[in-house]
Design an enzyme around this catalytic site. Structure first.
Site, short mmCIF file in Angstrom:
data_model
loop_
_atom_site.label_atom_id
_atom_site.label_comp_id
_atom_site.label_asym_id
_atom_site.label_seq_id
_atom_site.Cartn_x
_atom_site.Cartn_y
_atom_site.Cartn_z
N LYS A 56 0.28 -1.11 11.42
CA LYS A 56 0.51 -0.42 9.78
C LYS A 56 -0.38 -0.41 8.89
CE LYS A 56 3.88 3.13 9.65
NZ LYS A 56 4.13 4.18 8.84
N SER A 81 11.01 1.16 6.81
CA SER A 81 12.15 0.79 7.43
C SER A 81 11.73 -0.42 8.32
CB SER A 81 12.70 1.70 8.76
OG SER A 81 11.54 1.70 9.58
N GLU A 207 7.28 12.02 20.24
CA GLU A 207 8.55 11.96 18.89
C GLU A 207 9.32 11.99 20.32
OE1 GLU A 207 8.40 14.46 15.22
OE2 GLU A 207 8.39 15.73 16.66
N GLY A 211 14.12 13.71 17.07
CA GLY A 211 13.81 13.15 15.84
C GLY A 211 12.83 14.41 16.17
N ASP A 213 10.90 16.33 14.58
CA ASP A 213 11.09 17.67 12.77
C ASP A 213 9.37 18.22 13.33
OD1 ASP A 213 10.88 14.10 12.17
OD2 ASP A 213 9.24 14.74 11.08
N SER A 307 1.74 1.03 19.61
CA SER A 307 1.65 1.67 17.94
C SER A 307 2.08 0.01 17.43
CB SER A 307 2.31 2.65 17.25
OG SER A 307 3.76 2.07 17.46
#
Length: 322
Positions: A56, A81, A207, A211, A213, A307
């Site tokens: 990130k 989060s 995923e 979750g 989506d 990640s």
């Protein structure tokens, strides 16, 4: 005439230049045991060794560094989060400004403490009853801060793509790239870089089962909203893909695989015991998909973005002790 993509390969390369000397060039690890187990040559890009312990930082810094000086001086805001929270806080500190971060009340303790440790002010909310995007946008507007969203921003996406740029520079062509998917920023940047360098590469997102989506959205051709997922992969516990990320991913992502919480724990344990690295649940989903046989067909050479590694020691021990 087709509209220009919101993020181009040139944007990723420019982000890499901006991050040079600021972000870490993280290692790529291999394992003969892993290769034999799955039947392919596997290259793991260890973003758990990135600053703040996750990819990130790349996107947050790339976005913050491009703010006009007067906007930057007033401070920046974000909602997250945990990993983007830390990344934005550190980017603010590096650039000599302040940060206010909206975090869920149940965010992992380690991530909250680290965010505060970088000097950010933390504001909390209930992720299961409140809309973080609306709250974060209102907070930034009220305080006159520049908002850096966790994934749905071209500069953030371009920054995240630099991890794949580094990976492919080291490995050369790969048959597939496996990337964790939350809001879709990492895979959007990864796919932009990967497809530009090697058009034939398959980009596969992963995923948690609870979750899915992005998988549902890509299958339906429109963004789908699911209930806020309850999964150990807190960094992927999102109800819907981003607008910008979805438009990129619907063009460039080849498939989405799903993994269970139990499979994520198995991958975390394998990474710890065999690769000697610590991965948080969200950071281990790509490895989980590979170990669980969810990548089919499996090419001879595969890359994985691991990640992040921000997991509380007690939680890590409890998960691996299951």
């Amino acid at each position: 005439m087709a509209a220009a993509p919101p993020v181009t390969f040139d944007d990723v390369r420019a982000a890499a230049a901006r991050l040079d000397g600021v972000a870490h060039r993280t290692p790529v690890v291999t394992s003969r045991t892993l290769n034999a187990l799955v039947g392919a040559e596997v290259f793991v890009k260890c973003e758990n060794f990135q600053r703040v312990g996750a990819f990130k930082f790349r996107g947050a810094y790339n976005a913050a560094a491009q703010l006009p000086p007067d906007r930057l001086a007033k401070g920046i805001a974000a909602y997250s989060s945990g990993n983007h929270a830390q990344a934005t806080a550190l980017a603010a500190r590096e650039l000599g400004t302040s940060a206010v971060i909206l975090m869920p009340e149940d965010a992992p303790r380690l991530k909250r403490e680290a965010t505060a440790g970088y000097g950010a002010e933390i504001v909390t909310y209930d992720r299961y009853t409140e809309d973080r995007t609306a709250l974060g946008t209102a907070l930034a507007e009220h305080r006159g801060l520049a908002l850096i969203p966790p994934y749905d921003h071209p500069h953030v996406i371009a920054g995240q793509g630099t991890a794949t740029l580094e990976l492919l520079d080291e490995t050369g062509p790969l048959g597939a790239l496996i990337v964790p998917v939350g809001g879709g920023g990492l895979i959007a940047g990864s796919a932009t870089a990967a497809k530009a360098l090697h058009p034939g590469i398959r980009v596969i997102g992963v995923e948690p089962e609870e979750g899915d989506d992005t998988k549902r959205s890509l299958e339906s051709g429109a963004r789908v909203t699911v209930p806020v997922p309850r999964t150990i992969a807190d960094g992927q516990a999102l109800p819907t893909p981003g607008e910008i990320t979805f438009e990129i991913n619907r063009r460039l992502v080849d498939a989405i695989a799903l993994v269970s919480d139990a499979e994520i724990v198995t991958a975390m344990r394998f990474a710890f015991e065999r690769l000697k690295i610590v991965l948080e649940p969200s950071g281990a989903t790509g490895l989980a998909a590979l170990l669980a046989g969810r990548v089919d067909p499996l090419p001879s050479r595969v890359g994985i973005i691991a990640s992040g590694g921000n997991v509380d020691p007690r939680s890590f021990a409890e998960l691996l002790g299951r």
